[in-house]
Scaffold this motif. Structure first.
Motif, PDB file in Angstrom:
ATOM      1  N   ASP A 107      -5.098   8.565   3.114  1.00  0.00           N
ATOM      2  CA  ASP A 107      -4.319   7.690   3.976  1.00  0.00           C
ATOM      3  C   ASP A 107      -3.005   7.406   3.276  1.00  0.00           C
ATOM      4  O   ASP A 107      -2.974   7.284   2.032  1.00  0.00           O
ATOM      5  CB  ASP A 107      -5.101   6.399   4.230  1.00  0.00           C
ATOM      6  CG  ASP A 107      -4.459   5.526   5.291  1.00  0.00           C
ATOM      7  OD1 ASP A 107      -4.804   4.321   5.347  1.00  0.00           O
ATOM      8  OD2 ASP A 107      -3.633   6.015   6.071  1.00  0.00           O
ATOM      9  N   TYR A 108      -1.930   7.301   4.045  1.00  0.00           N
ATOM     10  CA  TYR A 108      -0.613   7.077   3.474  1.00  0.00           C
ATOM     11  C   TYR A 108       0.145   6.016   4.248  1.00  0.00           C
ATOM     12  O   TYR A 108       0.000   5.902   5.476  1.00  0.00           O
ATOM     13  CB  TYR A 108       0.217   8.370   3.506  1.00  0.00           C
ATOM     14  CG  TYR A 108      -0.350   9.488   2.667  1.00  0.00           C
ATOM     15  CD1 TYR A 108      -1.218  10.419   3.229  1.00  0.00           C
ATOM     16  CD2 TYR A 108      -0.034   9.599   1.319  1.00  0.00           C
ATOM     17  CE1 TYR A 108      -1.753  11.449   2.462  1.00  0.00           C
ATOM     18  CE2 TYR A 108      -0.561  10.623   0.548  1.00  0.00           C
ATOM     19  CZ  TYR A 108      -1.418  11.544   1.130  1.00  0.00           C
ATOM     20  OH  TYR A 108      -1.947  12.557   0.371  1.00  0.00           O
ATOM     21  N   ALA A 109       0.967   5.268   3.546  1.00  0.00           N
ATOM     22  CA  ALA A 109       1.915   4.394   4.201  1.00  0.00           C
ATOM     23  C   ALA A 109       2.939   5.251   4.931  1.00  0.00           C
ATOM     24  O   ALA A 109       3.280   6.353   4.483  1.00  0.00           O
ATOM     25  CB  ALA A 109       2.611   3.505   3.178  1.00  0.00           C
ATOM     26  N   ASP A 110       3.432   4.744   6.038  1.00  0.00           N
ATOM     27  CA  ASP A 110       4.408   5.510   6.817  1.00  0.00           C
ATOM     28  C   ASP A 110       5.648   5.845   5.983  1.00  0.00           C
ATOM     29  O   ASP A 110       6.245   6.908   6.157  1.00  0.00           O
ATOM     30  CB  ASP A 110       4.814   4.723   8.060  1.00  0.00           C
ATOM     31  CG  ASP A 110       3.719   4.673   9.109  1.00  0.00           C
ATOM     32  OD1 ASP A 110       3.813   3.813  10.019  1.00  0.00           O
ATOM     33  OD2 ASP A 110       2.768   5.477   9.029  1.00  0.00           O
ATOM     34  N   PHE A 169       0.819  -1.189   0.000  1.00  0.00           N
ATOM     35  CA  PHE A 169       0.000   0.000   0.000  1.00  0.00           C
ATOM     36  C   PHE A 169       0.865   1.256   0.000  1.00  0.00           C
ATOM     37  O   PHE A 169       1.886   1.321   0.701  1.00  0.00           O
ATOM     38  CB  PHE A 169      -0.910  -0.011   1.235  1.00  0.00           C
ATOM     39  CG  PHE A 169      -1.634   1.279   1.492  1.00  0.00           C
ATOM     40  CD1 PHE A 169      -1.242   2.120   2.513  1.00  0.00           C
ATOM     41  CD2 PHE A 169      -2.718   1.644   0.704  1.00  0.00           C
ATOM     42  CE1 PHE A 169      -1.908   3.302   2.766  1.00  0.00           C
ATOM     43  CE2 PHE A 169      -3.397   2.819   0.933  1.00  0.00           C
ATOM     44  CZ  PHE A 169      -2.988   3.658   1.967  1.00  0.00           C
ATOM     45  N   VAL A 170       0.430   2.247  -0.776  1.00  0.00           N
ATOM     46  CA  VAL A 170       1.127   3.526  -0.817  1.00  0.00           C
ATOM     47  C   VAL A 170       0.219   4.642  -0.291  1.00  0.00           C
ATOM     48  O   VAL A 170       0.580   5.361   0.643  1.00  0.00           O
ATOM     49  CB  VAL A 170       1.586   3.870  -2.248  1.00  0.00           C
ATOM     50  CG1 VAL A 170       2.220   5.258  -2.289  1.00  0.00           C
ATOM     51  CG2 VAL A 170       2.567   2.826  -2.770  1.00  0.00           C
ATOM     52  N   ALA A 171      -0.957   4.795  -0.891  1.00  0.00           N
ATOM     53  CA  ALA A 171      -1.861   5.876  -0.508  1.00  0.00           C
ATOM     54  C   ALA A 171      -3.264   5.544  -0.974  1.00  0.00           C
ATOM     55  O   ALA A 171      -3.448   4.745  -1.890  1.00  0.00           O
ATOM     56  CB  ALA A 171      -1.406   7.208  -1.103  1.00  0.00           C
ATOM     57  N   ALA A 172      -4.251   6.179  -0.348  1.00  0.00           N
ATOM     58  CA  ALA A 172      -5.637   5.991  -0.757  1.00  0.00           C
ATOM     59  C   ALA A 172      -6.393   7.295  -0.558  1.00  0.00           C
ATOM     60  O   ALA A 172      -6.031   8.120   0.288  1.00  0.00           O
ATOM     61  CB  ALA A 172      -6.300   4.869   0.042  1.00  0.00           C
ATOM     62  N   ILE A 173      -7.440   7.450  -1.346  1.00  0.00           N
ATOM     63  CA  ILE A 173      -8.290   8.637  -1.255  1.00  0.00           C
ATOM     64  C   ILE A 173      -9.745   8.200  -1.345  1.00  0.00           C
ATOM     65  O   ILE A 173     -10.088   7.307  -2.124  1.00  0.00           O
ATOM     66  CB  ILE A 173      -7.919   9.665  -2.349  1.00  0.00           C
ATOM     67  CG1 ILE A 173      -8.618  10.995  -2.115  1.00  0.00           C
ATOM     68  CG2 ILE A 173      -8.183   9.120  -3.749  1.00  0.00           C
ATOM     69  CD1 ILE A 173      -8.037  12.135  -2.940  1.00  0.00           C
ATOM     70  N   PHE A 231       4.693  12.043  -0.340  1.00  0.00           N
ATOM     71  CA  PHE A 231       3.723  11.787  -1.407  1.00  0.00           C
ATOM     72  C   PHE A 231       2.388  12.434  -1.049  1.00  0.00           C
ATOM     73  O   PHE A 231       2.011  12.515   0.117  1.00  0.00           O
ATOM     74  CB  PHE A 231       3.492  10.293  -1.587  1.00  0.00           C
ATOM     75  CG  PHE A 231       4.651   9.515  -2.159  1.00  0.00           C
ATOM     76  CD1 PHE A 231       5.922  10.067  -2.293  1.00  0.00           C
ATOM     77  CD2 PHE A 231       4.470   8.199  -2.575  1.00  0.00           C
ATOM     78  CE1 PHE A 231       6.975   9.354  -2.812  1.00  0.00           C
ATOM     79  CE2 PHE A 231       5.516   7.462  -3.101  1.00  0.00           C
ATOM     80  CZ  PHE A 231       6.771   8.049  -3.211  1.00  0.00           C
ATOM     81  N   THR A 232       1.675  12.869  -2.083  1.00  0.00           N
ATOM     82  CA  THR A 232       0.345  13.435  -1.908  1.00  0.00           C
ATOM     83  C   THR A 232      -0.608  12.851  -2.937  1.00  0.00           C
ATOM     84  O   THR A 232      -0.311  12.886  -4.139  1.00  0.00           O
ATOM     85  CB  THR A 232       0.374  14.965  -2.054  1.00  0.00           C
ATOM     86  OG1 THR A 232       1.278  15.527  -1.111  1.00  0.00           O
ATOM     87  CG2 THR A 232      -1.016  15.550  -1.809  1.00  0.00           C
ATOM     88  N   ILE A 233      -1.717  12.316  -2.456  1.00  0.00           N
ATOM     89  CA  ILE A 233      -2.744  11.793  -3.354  1.00  0.00           C
ATOM     90  C   ILE A 233      -3.871  12.814  -3.467  1.00  0.00           C
ATOM     91  O   ILE A 233      -4.240  13.475  -2.485  1.00  0.00           O
ATOM     92  CB  ILE A 233      -3.279  10.432  -2.852  1.00  0.00           C
ATOM     93  CG1 ILE A 233      -4.184   9.784  -3.898  1.00  0.00           C
ATOM     94  CG2 ILE A 233      -3.962  10.554  -1.499  1.00  0.00           C
ATOM     95  CD1 ILE A 233      -4.551   8.333  -3.557  1.00  0.00           C
ATOM     96  N   SER A 234      -4.393  12.971  -4.670  1.00  0.00           N
ATOM     97  CA  SER A 234      -5.487  13.915  -4.889  1.00  0.00           C
ATOM     98  C   SER A 234      -6.332  13.413  -6.056  1.00  0.00           C
ATOM     99  O   SER A 234      -5.922  12.499  -6.785  1.00  0.00           O
ATOM    100  CB  SER A 234      -4.944  15.319  -5.200  1.00  0.00           C
ATOM    101  OG  SER A 234      -4.168  15.312  -6.382  1.00  0.00           O
TER     102      SER A 234
END
Length: 122
Positions: free
Chosen positions: A59-62, A47-51, A68-71
């Motif tokens: 949500d982001y992996a530590d 997992f890396v990130a979710a929106i 990183f930024t998800i949008s």
């Protein structure tokens, strides 16, 4: 059904930046949460990130938090992953995935893209 296509991968030096895109077609994309995952050679997908569907929750992996930024842009049916301060250990194939449920677990996502390679040289 929703179809996902990732783009934006490539080769970058450590400390550099890339922005990945996940473009969706098919059913209303705003009905789906989207996750980014990655898989390095010889390693399991992680997992890396979710929106969330409306983009209000992320949500982001530590390992990527703060870098990183998800949008998402609902008008363009696209989710982005802005990656800054890249490290050699970020090298992997990056996949986006979609599902009606918001999750950080890969097996809970029904729809997947084909992946895009990110290589970070040290």
């Amino acid at each position: 059904q929703v179809q996902l296509v990732e783009s934006g991968g490539g080769l970058v030096q450590a400390g550099g930046s890339l922005t990945l895109s996940c473009a969706a077609s098919g059913r209303t994309f705003s009905a789906y949460a989207v996750g980014w995952f990655r898989q390095a050679p010889g390693k399991e997908r992680e997992f890396v990130a979710a929106i969330s569907r409306r983009g209000g929750t992320t949500d982001y992996a530590d390992s990527v938090k703060g870098r990183f930024t998800i949008s998402r842009d609902s008008a363009k049916n696209t989710v982005y992953l802005q990656m800054n301060s890249l490290k050699a250990e970020d090298t992997a194939v990056y996949y986006c995935a979609a599902d009606v449920l918001y999750s950080r677990y890969a097996d809970e996502y029904d729809y997947w893209g084909q992946g895009t390679q990110v290589t970070v040289s040290s």
